[in-house]
Structures are given as C-alpha cells and as structure tokens.
Enzyme design. Structure first.
Site, PDB file in Angstrom:
ATOM      1  N   HIS A  82       0.828  -1.206   0.000  1.00 20.54           N
ATOM      2  CA  HIS A  82       0.000   0.000   0.000  1.00 20.54           C
ATOM      3  C   HIS A  82       0.870   1.268   0.000  1.00 20.54           C
ATOM      4  CE1 HIS A  82      -3.726   2.287   1.131  1.00 20.54           C
ATOM      5  NE2 HIS A  82      -2.832   3.088   1.689  1.00 20.54           N
ATOM      6  N   GLU A  83       1.789   1.341   0.942  1.00 18.86           N
ATOM      7  CA  GLU A  83       2.651   2.530   1.010  1.00 18.86           C
ATOM      8  C   GLU A  83       3.566   2.592  -0.205  1.00 18.86           C
ATOM      9  OE1 GLU A  83       1.796   4.705   3.081  1.00 18.86           O
ATOM     10  OE2 GLU A  83       0.514   3.399   4.309  1.00 18.86           O
ATOM     11  N   HIS A  90       1.721   4.421  -2.860  1.00 26.70           N
ATOM     12  CA  HIS A  90       1.810   5.880  -2.648  1.00 26.70           C
ATOM     13  C   HIS A  90       3.180   6.402  -3.086  1.00 26.70           C
ATOM     14  CE1 HIS A  90      -1.928   6.784  -0.592  1.00 26.70           C
ATOM     15  NE2 HIS A  90      -1.728   5.905   0.376  1.00 26.70           N
ATOM     16  N   GLU A 141      -4.792   7.817  -3.060  1.00 29.51           N
ATOM     17  CA  GLU A 141      -5.304   6.558  -2.534  1.00 29.51           C
ATOM     18  C   GLU A 141      -5.594   5.570  -3.671  1.00 29.51           C
ATOM     19  OE1 GLU A 141      -5.075   6.506   0.656  1.00 29.51           O
ATOM     20  OE2 GLU A 141      -6.043   4.596   1.169  1.00 29.51           O
TER      21      GLU A 141
END
Lengths: 520, 520
Positions: A282-283, A286, A312
């Site tokens: 997830h990070e 980003h 997101e």
C-alpha cells in the site's frame, strides 16, 4: 508576456520554491518524530514544526505572492474546475501549460491561506487542539457526551470555514475541496449511493457463504523474514531505494522529504502475516506516485499528489487489485514459502489467494477489507454532509451511527467507542477527508480497467513478476503530472468520462464471486 | 529598565528563540543526512540546509535585532572579554545576569553576521566550495600544487575577514575568536610552546622504552556486543537516552536537535576494539555537556557549548582521563570480558590498561594518541598563524610541514597526502579551528585537577562505576552555564588562574611514567 509579467512569474516561482523546501523540511522533522526521535523531544519538535508551518504560510499568504498572481492575471475565481476555466481567459499570454498549472495551484494555496479570518483560524486551532485530548479520553471511557460540545463547536467553525472559502452548491463542497480540489458533494453522493446499493447485497451474499480459511496467516512469521520479503516485493514494484527507504512505525505512512527522497514505513505483526506485507505494498503504491513526477514539475509545488483520492487510488491499486490478485501470488508465493517453509508448505496457491481475500463485516474501519471498507466511508460521509447543513444534530449522532451501520454493514456497535468515537479525524476538524478513501477505490478501479484494455497481457505480466509496464503506464497516465492536472482532468483524460463506481463494483463482483464461490 | 527597553528585550528574545529553533531544525537535517538519508537525496538536502542557514542569518543580521541591541545599550565593542567589560557599563539597568549574558551572546552573533561585506561572504563561499573538491582530488593524487592557488586565495580572504571583524593584537585573534570567543593568539602560543617543550622529550622517552602489547584489541569483536557494551558505559556515565540516541556513521559526532534531543554517533571496527568504545565515550562526553544546560538558559541560544575548546575538554576528560584510566577498567573490564570471553580471558586488568594507552608517534592526526595529539595541533597552529601574517608563503608549506613534523614528532611524511594535505579543514576555510582540539586537552586537565581536589574519593568512585558525583561536579562547574560564561570566565572561576598547560603535562607524565615504566 510583458516584462512585469515575466518578473511576476519569476517571483512566484521563487516563493513557490521556498514553500516547497520548507514543506519537505517539515516532512523530515515529521518522519524523524515517528521513527527515531527520543521520546522527551516531542515538545520542542512541535514548536519546530509550528515554526516551519508559519514560515510556509507567511510565504503562501504574502503580499508579494498576491501581487505576482495579480500581475499574471490570476483574478478571483471559485475553487472549482469551472471557476478556473473562466479565469484562464484572463491569464497572461505566452505561458507554458506547466506554468499555467503552477499558477492555478499557487492561486489555490494562496486563496486557501488568505480567505479565513485570523480569528477563525485561531479558534479552529485552539478548539481542535483541546478536542484531540478530550476525544482520546472520551473514546477510552466510551463517553460521547464529554466530546459532544467540542464536536458541536468544531462543526460550527467548519460551517464558518465553508462560508469563508465559498462554494457553489453545497457548503460541504468547500471542505471536500481541501482534499479533492474541484470535486463536488453531489457527485460523490450520487456515486456512493450507486455503489452502496450494490455493495450491501454483495456483502450479505458473502456473509451467507461458507467462510474461507486463513489460519495459515496467523502462524509465526519473524519480522526479519517479513522485511526481506517486503524489500523483494518493493524492488519488483519498481520502488527506487536509492531515493527512498523503509522504516517501522506505529502507523504506516509515506512521506516525501525531497524530490529524490520518498520514504515509507510499515508495521509488522509476527502472528498475522497480512499486516506487514499489505502495508508495504500500500505505502509502496503511494511512494511510486511521489517518485514518478516528471522532471518538468520537479522542484515546484506541482510535484505533489493532485488529490487524496488520486493518491489513494495508487496505493489501493497496488495493494488490492495487484497485490491481492491471483497472478501476483502465483509469482510471489513460492518466494514467500521458501522464507517460511514451515508455515506455508501445505498451503496451495488457491488457498493462499482465498485466505488473503477474506471478507468479514466488522465495526472498525481501519481493519476493514476491500469489500466493506467503502461502506464505512459512506456511513461517515452521509453523517458529515448532514451535520454541516444542520439536517442532523450532534446529540443524535450515536444513534444515527448505529442506524447507518445496521443499514450498510448489517451490524451495529455495542458501544460508542467502537462507533461514533472510533476515528480521530473529527477531533482534528478533518471534515471532507473520509470520502477520499473510498474515492481511491473507485478511481483506482476506473484507471485499472483502462490499463487492462491497453495492456492486454497485464495478468500474465503480474504472474511473471514483471511490473515495469504497469508502472510505466501509471507514470505516463497519472504520476508524471503531479498536481498539474486535477483529479477530474485525469479521470476525463484516462476514461473519457467522469467519476463512476461501476468498474470498482464489477471488479469486486467478479473477484468475490470467485473467492466465495457465489452464484450472483 | 524603560518600557522601550523591556520591549527591546522581548523582541531580542523572540528573535533568538527563532534562531535557536532554526538551528536545531538544521541539525535534524544534518543528522538525517549522515545516518539514514537515501544517497540520491543529497542535492536537495543541501538546498534545504542553505535555506535554513539563510533564514537564521537574516534574523541574526536583522535591523530589528540591531535596534533591540541598540535600545538595550549594547554599543560597539571589541569581541574580547575586555571589550565586553567596557560595554557592560552602558547596558540597560535592571537586567538579570542571564539576560546580560544573552545580550552579549546575541551581540556577538549579530556583529559576526553583519561585519563582513556581502562580496567577501560570497567569495569565501564560492572559493571554499570549489576548494573542497580540489583538495579531495589533490590529496588522492598527492598533488599539493593543484590545491596551492585555492589555499592562497582562501588565506587572502581569511586575512580580509580578520580585518573586517577587527582584532586587538594579532589578525589570527579574529579567526580564533570564531571558535574560542575571547581567546588570544599570544596566550595560545605561549601555552603551546610550554607544552611542546615538555611533550617532545616525553614522546622520545616513550619511543625509547619497550612497546606495550595491545594485540588483544585486534581480535574479532562483533558489532552487536560492542554496541551493547557501549550502551552500558553510556548509561553509567549518565547519558539520558530518553533525550538522546546513538547511531552509526562514517565519522562519529554529537549533535543537538532540541533542548531534550542530544544524539551521538559512533563507528565500529570489528577487528580493532578501541575504535568503537572510545568514540562512544568521547561523544558521550560532548553529549553530557549539551544535556546539562540549566533550565534558566534552556530554549535560548545560550544553551550551547561556550567554545570548542571547552566542548573538547568535556569529551577528552571522559575519553582519556576517565575512560583510559586504570580504575575505569577495573570496573568495566570484567563486564567487557563477559561479553567477549574468548578475546579477553587471558588479559589482565594491568595488561588491558597498558594496551589501550599505547603511544606511538604517527603522521596522521586523527589516529594520534593522547600524548602525541597536541603536537599535531601545534604543528598546524604554528603554520596557520604565520600564514595569516604572511611570515610564510603557501608555496613553502609542504617543506615547512615536514620540518615541523620532524621537530615535534620526530618523523616526517614521505608524501604530502600524509602531510600538508591530510586535513579537510583549510579547504573549508576553517582557520583558527585546530588549536581548540589541544585546548580541550589542556583545559580538561586543568578542570580535572580541581575536581580531584574537590572529590577526594574520585578514583574510587570511578573504580565502583559511580560516575554520578563526577557528572554533578561537571554540571555545577561547567555544563549548567552553557554560553552564559566564556571559556576564560570558566577557567578563572574553577582554577583561580588562566590557561595553563602544567596540569595536562603533569597528568601525562604521571600516567605514562607508569604505563611505559619510565624513569623520567
């Protein structure tokens, strides 16, 4: 462009550069605070951060910047795409497209920094500062009444903020715009309602189906092995570790300390494998966005995510649509199993895939899976918008929360600590923030659908661990632009249409029909 | 104090507070750069640091500060203790002692920030920036001639700096004052000459004596064990890890990121035990100074070491006079041996003590022991002072270096890379910096002698590992004052006299007569 306008542009760029540097310096302090700072240092660190914020604010709000904007023709316009479209006609001639985008971006920041009366800024800051402490205690003691007067005050102040910022149709527009520039409440409402109408029965169908087995995720996974595997995945994704790094914090985040310094953090649970790896992916999503801005905008404030929803969309695409896909684990499961043979030697690729995609309606948003997550967001959005218009009152919130929770998730909290008091956001005054989480899911699926059409071999690439074409597609279509294109512009350019929940719903239906053997 | 003066004092304190915060923010960036920053981030990090410096400089040099100083009666005076003594009579009445010290400190910074013409500042910055690259290459290629024109230019600019700053007796005073406020060249020369006259024969006597055995230090000492032992020593010294931390860097240092955030770094050599532990004790000594400022000056720019010599006196006292003492290892050797039993089981306390105190004249300053170290410094001081006055020319430096090296250390470098080109300092324009290293030895011994008189049980305390009374003594006599007392004031208060090399020489003679069984 006249000489005066050329000078104004230079002046704007020089102020913008300083703001850019100050914001990265602030990020460095914030990163240190969450990772390595000694505990006693926290008070002065707050003061250091406040000084940097005030230095940045004084530049963004400066008369010098106002004059430069004026000279460049950036007259008064609404903070909407329509407003800017009108304003564009009055801009100085001969500006490059990037310069026009920069002027728009800086104008927005300047207007946001100057439109609120000092007294309101001060009252907001004082109220939310106290409210955070009160909220933490209220949640601990399950005592909504003690938090109620603070929330009422905050909502009153946020209404005043909306009036001061200005809006077209709905006062919530002005708040939403902070995080989703140009997005309208009505548009979000429509899309959320459409999504909700289909999500609720899907969740019900999953609840009625036999549950999948994910017990293998709860075996013992030592941190060192998880971390090494995390780096293996990040490298495959294309995260550049000469321009980034990964550390451990209580709450995972991504932060940008410089054009070539985009760092992520994660946390590990040794008895629940999913926690670490999906935070990392997830990070990582980003971070790839922040590492992908084009050289043309690097070093300017355009080198930033264009909205929280778009940001997101990148993290969720990598985490869910890629990271929780069957081909992804076709590639990575053997690699993971070689690190944890004891835990995984009897787990088939199919069982692993189904296990990591377990769906279960729960009360707590931050623990929700990709199917139920958006329902948590809708619940909050529905309450927030009506709090701001005054349609509902704070005193009725606990009961309204339970009603909405029942309606959307089919369950309701036994105590407010697990309901209306569960999130920190409102105590910070963050109204308009929640919807961006679900917008990320929706927009991510819209983009992914187009990417699948344009990269027909996509699923095979993933199963080979070849993510370079995917990253290139995301860079070309999204990352390179940073804030030079708004979320609305990106969606239009990529999909040819507007915000649309159908691709996300189709993705979920197809996937979970399979995972849960549904006959939907 | 008039109302105007009260306001001026408030204004001075508020500017000072901002400068203080900006300098700590800069330290945070610097710490990150040396510890965890990704390699590609270096360019923007430089720019961030430059922005912070310029923000700090603009405040120190501001008209607002000049007006506040003027209103408080801080008229023009020489940057010497005598100069300030004269100025003190004109200060506003009713100021506390701390306020008077703060005004003196801020005046100094303001004068230093405003006395140099912009053109000189720019030329110094450009020249030294280029010179650093040229020096690195010149040292690598052992080619002094390529560095010569840059050094000539730098010396010319430093002469101009000295003229612009102003001085009493010697132009070098103005440069030395940057690092040792109030110290005079003549005073240092006298003390160094006296020390040199006794050191040279001591080193010769040691050379003629049988060498001690330190081969046990070169066994394999894994980093993890060294680190754990390092923390044990730091805890015993009283270093507060809730307000600090230890990391690993290429070159060890101590840095202050906040009133309650004083960090150290070290480096480890797995095949040479001395490297890690004595760096830790040395930096721990610096850190204890920075952790020991009184609450009264905390948060102001007085919360800073008063001079580099005083700072170095603290690190060297802990590293050498305590950390290389017999009682220190009476206490710690059994603890160390339990971590590394293979390496140390046959090493007696006496053998260990002698081994860690091995003396050997060498060409490289940073590798020198506590006996020969000051000779390296004298060599540089003798050349620097005469370069500034023009008594000697840059072109003759390599030969003069060899001569001085022979005279002081009894050896001379075969190549300039190990001689005149060995230190980075001159390429940075750091003239006046070197003497502070030896002043640290000298002042440290002066203070230690008084401490021994006032704590008669001192050696027993050390052998019990009870360092609390020592730290308390250092705090009371030195640390608490930060920059509120100059080095000269501290020396006078503690010893009743001035700078004096005899205690250091006496310490060395007593210790090394014993270590090397000399009959001096």
């Amino acid at each position: 462009m006249t000489e005066v306008q050329k000078k104004a542009l230079e002046s704007l760029k020089s102020i913008d550069r300083e703001v850019y540097l100050l914001s990265h310096i602030g990020a460095a302090l914030g990163w240190d605070q969450e990772t390595y700072m000694p505990e006693e240092a926290v008070d002065e660190r707050s003061e250091q951060g406040a000084l940097l914020s005030s230095l940045g604010h004084s530049r963004v709000a400066s008369d010098g910047l106002a004059e430069a904007l004026e000279a460049l023709g950036a007259g008064d316009f609404l903070l909407t795409e329509q407003g800017w479209a009108q304003a564009e006609n009055s801009l100085a001639p001969g500006l490059t497209e990037t310069d026009r985008a920069l002027i728009r971006h800086v104008y927005r920041a300047h207007k946001r920094a100057t439109c609120l009366p000092d007294s309101l800024v001060r009252e907001l800051s004082q109220t939310t500062s106290k409210a955070q402490t009160v909220w933490a205690k209220a949640r601990k003691q399950d005592d909504f009444e003690s938090f109620r007067p603070y929330l009422e005050k905050i909502i009153d102040l946020k209404r005043q903020e909306a009036e001061a910022v200005g809006y077209g149709d709905h006062p919530y527009d002005a708040l939403l715009d902070t995080y989703e520039p140009g997005m309208k409440t009505a548009e979000v409402q429509q899309v959320f309602d459409a999504l909700g109408a289909e999500l609720v029965p899907l969740v019900q169908a999953i609840k009625d189906a036999p549950q999948v087995d994910d017990s293998f995720l709860e075996k013992h996974y030592p941190v060192a092995g998880q971390e090494a595997f995390g780096y293996e995945v990040l490298n495959a994704m294309g995260y550049d570790l000469t321009r980034g790094r990964m550390d451990v914090t209580a709450h995972p985040f991504t932060t940008t300390l410089g054009t070539k310094d985009v760092r992520i953090t994660t946390r590990y649970a040794e008895n629940f494998f999913k926690t670490g790896i999906f935070s990392i992916i997830h990070e990582g999503g980003h971070a790839l966005y922040e590492q992908g801005f084009s050289p043309e905008i690097a070093g300017t404030s355009l080198a930033d995510g264009t909205s929280l929803g778009i940001h997101e969309s990148q993290s969720r695409t990598w985490e869910n649509m890629i990271g929780r896909s069957r081909p992804f684990w076709d590639h990575f499961l053997p690699r993971l199993a070689s690190r944890f043979p004891e835990n995984l030697k009897d787990v088939s690729s199919e069982a692993f895939y189904r296990g990591i995609n377990k769906v279960e309606p729960s009360l707590i948003r931050v623990e929700a899976d990709e199917v139920t997550y958006s329902l948590h967001v809708m619940l909050r959005f529905n309450l927030e918008t009506r709090l701001i218009t005054g349609e509902i009152a704070v005193k009725d919130l606990p009961e309204l929360w339970r009603q909405e929770s029942r309606r959307l998730l089919g369950i309701e909290p036994a105590k407010d600590a697990d309901g209306v008091l569960q999130d920190v956001h409102w105590s910070f005054g963050l109204f308009g923030y929640f919807p961006t989480y679900a917008l990320g899911n929706i927009i991510g699926a819209q983009f992914f659908q187009v990417m699948e059409q344009q990269l027909p071999d996509l699923q095979n690439m993933i199963s080979r661990g070849d993510f370079a074409p995917i990253l290139q597609w995301l860079r070309d279509a999204i990352h390179q632009y940073g804030s030079a294109k708004t979320a609305g512009e990106l969606i239009r350019r990529i999909t040819g249409g507007g915000l649309d929940s159908r691709p996300f719903m189709e993705y979920l239906r197809t996937k979970y029909r399979d995972v849960y053997r549904l006959s939907l």
